[in-house]
Design an enzyme around this catalytic site. Sequence first.
Site, PDB file in Angstrom:
ATOM      1  N   CYS A  29       0.850  -1.193   0.000  1.00  0.00           N
ATOM      2  CA  CYS A  29       0.000   0.000   0.000  1.00  0.00           C
ATOM      3  C   CYS A  29       0.887   1.246   0.000  1.00  0.00           C
ATOM      4  CB  CYS A  29      -0.868   0.047   1.258  1.00  0.00           C
ATOM      5  SG  CYS A  29      -1.799  -1.444   1.614  1.00  0.00           S
ATOM      6  N   CYS A  72      -8.130  -2.129  -4.082  1.00  0.00           N
ATOM      7  CA  CYS A  72      -6.679  -1.908  -4.134  1.00  0.00           C
ATOM      8  C   CYS A  72      -5.912  -3.227  -4.075  1.00  0.00           C
ATOM      9  CB  CYS A  72      -6.239  -0.916  -3.076  1.00  0.00           C
ATOM     10  SG  CYS A  72      -6.483   0.789  -3.678  1.00  0.00           S
ATOM     11  N   ARG A 131     -13.058  -0.510  -0.733  1.00  0.00           N
ATOM     12  CA  ARG A 131     -11.914   0.142  -1.394  1.00  0.00           C
ATOM     13  C   ARG A 131     -10.634  -0.687  -1.190  1.00  0.00           C
ATOM     14  NH1 ARG A 131     -10.416   3.911  -5.363  1.00  0.00           N
ATOM     15  NH2 ARG A 131      -9.022   2.196  -5.769  1.00  0.00           N
ATOM     16  N   HIS A 160       0.675   4.719  -2.041  1.00  0.00           N
ATOM     17  CA  HIS A 160       0.030   5.830  -1.322  1.00  0.00           C
ATOM     18  C   HIS A 160       0.935   6.590  -0.368  1.00  0.00           C
ATOM     19  CE1 HIS A 160      -3.822   5.005  -3.078  1.00  0.00           C
ATOM     20  NE2 HIS A 160      -3.749   3.733  -2.729  1.00  0.00           N
TER      21      HIS A 160
HETATM   22  C1  HEC Z   1      -0.597  -0.014  -7.698  1.00  0.00           C
HETATM   23  C2  HEC Z   1      -0.909   1.148  -6.896  1.00  0.00           C
HETATM   24  C3  HEC Z   1      -1.792   0.952  -5.693  1.00  0.00           C
HETATM   25  C4  HEC Z   1      -1.555   0.167  -4.595  1.00  0.00           C
HETATM   26  C5  HEC Z   1      -0.366  -0.748  -4.367  1.00  0.00           C
HETATM   27  C6  HEC Z   1      -2.636   0.404  -3.674  1.00  0.00           C
HETATM   28  N1  HEC Z   1      -3.508   1.320  -4.183  1.00  0.00           N
HETATM   29 FE1  HEC Z   1      -4.995   2.254  -3.191  1.00  0.00          FE
HETATM   30  N2  HEC Z   1      -5.481   3.324  -4.866  1.00  0.00           N
HETATM   31  C7  HEC Z   1      -4.808   3.247  -6.059  1.00  0.00           C
HETATM   32  C8  HEC Z   1      -5.458   4.122  -7.025  1.00  0.00           C
HETATM   33  C9  HEC Z   1      -5.022   4.332  -8.477  1.00  0.00           C
HETATM   34  C10 HEC Z   1      -6.529   4.738  -6.340  1.00  0.00           C
HETATM   35  C11 HEC Z   1      -7.513   5.787  -6.910  1.00  0.00           C
HETATM   36  C12 HEC Z   1      -6.861   7.150  -6.893  1.00  0.00           C
HETATM   37  C13 HEC Z   1      -6.512   7.550  -5.490  1.00  0.00           C
HETATM   38  O1  HEC Z   1      -7.364   8.044  -4.740  1.00  0.00           O
HETATM   39  O2  HEC Z   1      -5.349   7.289  -5.071  1.00  0.00           O
HETATM   40  C14 HEC Z   1      -6.491   4.226  -4.980  1.00  0.00           C
HETATM   41  C15 HEC Z   1      -7.359   4.629  -3.985  1.00  0.00           C
HETATM   42  C16 HEC Z   1      -7.292   4.220  -2.663  1.00  0.00           C
HETATM   43  C17 HEC Z   1      -8.132   4.718  -1.602  1.00  0.00           C
HETATM   44  C18 HEC Z   1      -9.220   5.783  -1.734  1.00  0.00           C
HETATM   45  C19 HEC Z   1      -8.657   7.151  -1.492  1.00  0.00           C
HETATM   46  C20 HEC Z   1      -9.698   8.215  -1.348  1.00  0.00           C
HETATM   47  O3  HEC Z   1      -9.316   9.387  -1.191  1.00  0.00           O
HETATM   48  O4  HEC Z   1     -10.885   7.904  -1.325  1.00  0.00           O
HETATM   49  C21 HEC Z   1      -7.773   4.058  -0.462  1.00  0.00           C
HETATM   50  C22 HEC Z   1      -8.366   4.230   0.907  1.00  0.00           C
HETATM   51  C23 HEC Z   1      -6.714   3.142  -0.820  1.00  0.00           C
HETATM   52  N3  HEC Z   1      -6.441   3.267  -2.157  1.00  0.00           N
HETATM   53  C24 HEC Z   1      -6.106   2.286   0.066  1.00  0.00           C
HETATM   54  C25 HEC Z   1      -5.115   1.359  -0.299  1.00  0.00           C
HETATM   55  C26 HEC Z   1      -4.586   0.371   0.605  1.00  0.00           C
HETATM   56  C27 HEC Z   1      -4.952   0.214   2.060  1.00  0.00           C
HETATM   57  C28 HEC Z   1      -3.667  -0.360  -0.105  1.00  0.00           C
HETATM   58  C29 HEC Z   1      -2.918  -1.580   0.324  1.00  0.00           C
HETATM   59  C30 HEC Z   1      -3.767  -2.728   0.656  1.00  0.00           C
HETATM   60  C31 HEC Z   1      -3.616   0.218  -1.438  1.00  0.00           C
HETATM   61  N4  HEC Z   1      -4.534   1.224  -1.530  1.00  0.00           N
HETATM   62  C32 HEC Z   1      -2.750  -0.195  -2.441  1.00  0.00           C
HETATM   63  C33 HEC Z   1      -3.675   2.500  -6.332  1.00  0.00           C
HETATM   64  C34 HEC Z   1      -3.053   1.648  -5.433  1.00  0.00           C
END
Ligand code: HEC
Length: 273
Positions: free
Chosen positions: A187, A234, A230, A191
């Site tokens: 994550c 992810c 969400r 992020h």
């Molecule tokens: C390959 C890249 C990638 C990884 C690794 C990833 N994410 Fe994301 N995530 C994204 C994308 C693209 C979005 C949509 C755009 C944004 O809000 O960042 C997102 C959105 C989110 C959001 C919503 C944000 C908002 O403002 O509403 C959350 C919460 C989130 N991710 C949590 C996680 C968590 C917890 C993990 C690990 C389990 C994770 N992500 C791993 C790409 C990733």
Amino acid sequence: MKKLITAVVSLGLMIGTASAGTDVGADIKAFQGYFKKQNPSVEFADYTIGVYALDAGSRDQFEEILDGIPPYEEAVEKGGEEFEKFGLGKCSALKDPAAARLAHPYYDDAAGTVVTLEGTIRRCYTEQTGKKMGTMKGKIARISSWISDQAAGEKINVKVESDGAKAAYERGKATFYAKRGQFNMSCADCHVYNAGKKARADILSPALGHTSHVPMYRAKWGGIGTLHRRYGGCYKNMRAKPLMAQSSEYRDMEFFHQAMSNGIEISADRYRK
Ligand code: HEC
């Protein structure tokens, strides 16, 4: 996503690496300090708007949407009606909805587990109606949104106190920083270390403030979904198999994830692309 993957230089570094003891205050300081250093012109309070805090172009679109009638407004209102209809206010843990939002997630020492707001809503719903409620969308997301709205403007303040709480927090932290899936990413890779950078059509949001506006509305979903929905999305972004919403792994991760946003205001502006 390919472009992003090649762009990601994994630092292999964990902010606030666990030492002998758990020091949540030091972890929060390091986590929030990282973002302050990366984005010196972004106000701390603005992390509540996620990716829009880092990208002026999409921020304009976001503000336009909020200036009109946001697409989730009706659903959140319905959540308030459902809260009444199902008698959820009779449940002591939800009697004061604003306080309930602020009190979750917490570690229940007697039960030995992290309790999320959605967990409490589901328990109360079953007590009042004898029925089960889902975990990702529909009623649970509407009711949870309405409850959160009652605490808008208040600051997230997750408490990690007992030994059991600290252990759950450490488990959640490990889940957040663990590399997984076909892309072998964590994550934090997206992020934290690459927040603000582009991944295909998306700009990656900072994890700081991630839990301020949950459940979130997503244009892609055409509706509201819970934080754990969400998480599942992810996991798929990481080419890993999602876990169950409200599984103990996700609850522990939420405990850590929300604690990192301590001091950020809860927001009713739940729109995301
Ligand atoms: C390959 C890249 C990638 C990884 C690794 C990833 N994410 Fe994301 N995530 C994204 C994308 C693209 C979005 C949509 C755009 C944004 O809000 O960042 C997102 C959105 C989110 C959001 C919503 C944000 C908002 O403002 O509403 C959350 C919460 C989130 N991710 C949590 C996680 C968590 C917890 C993990 C690990 C389990 C994770 N992500 C791993 C790409 C990733």
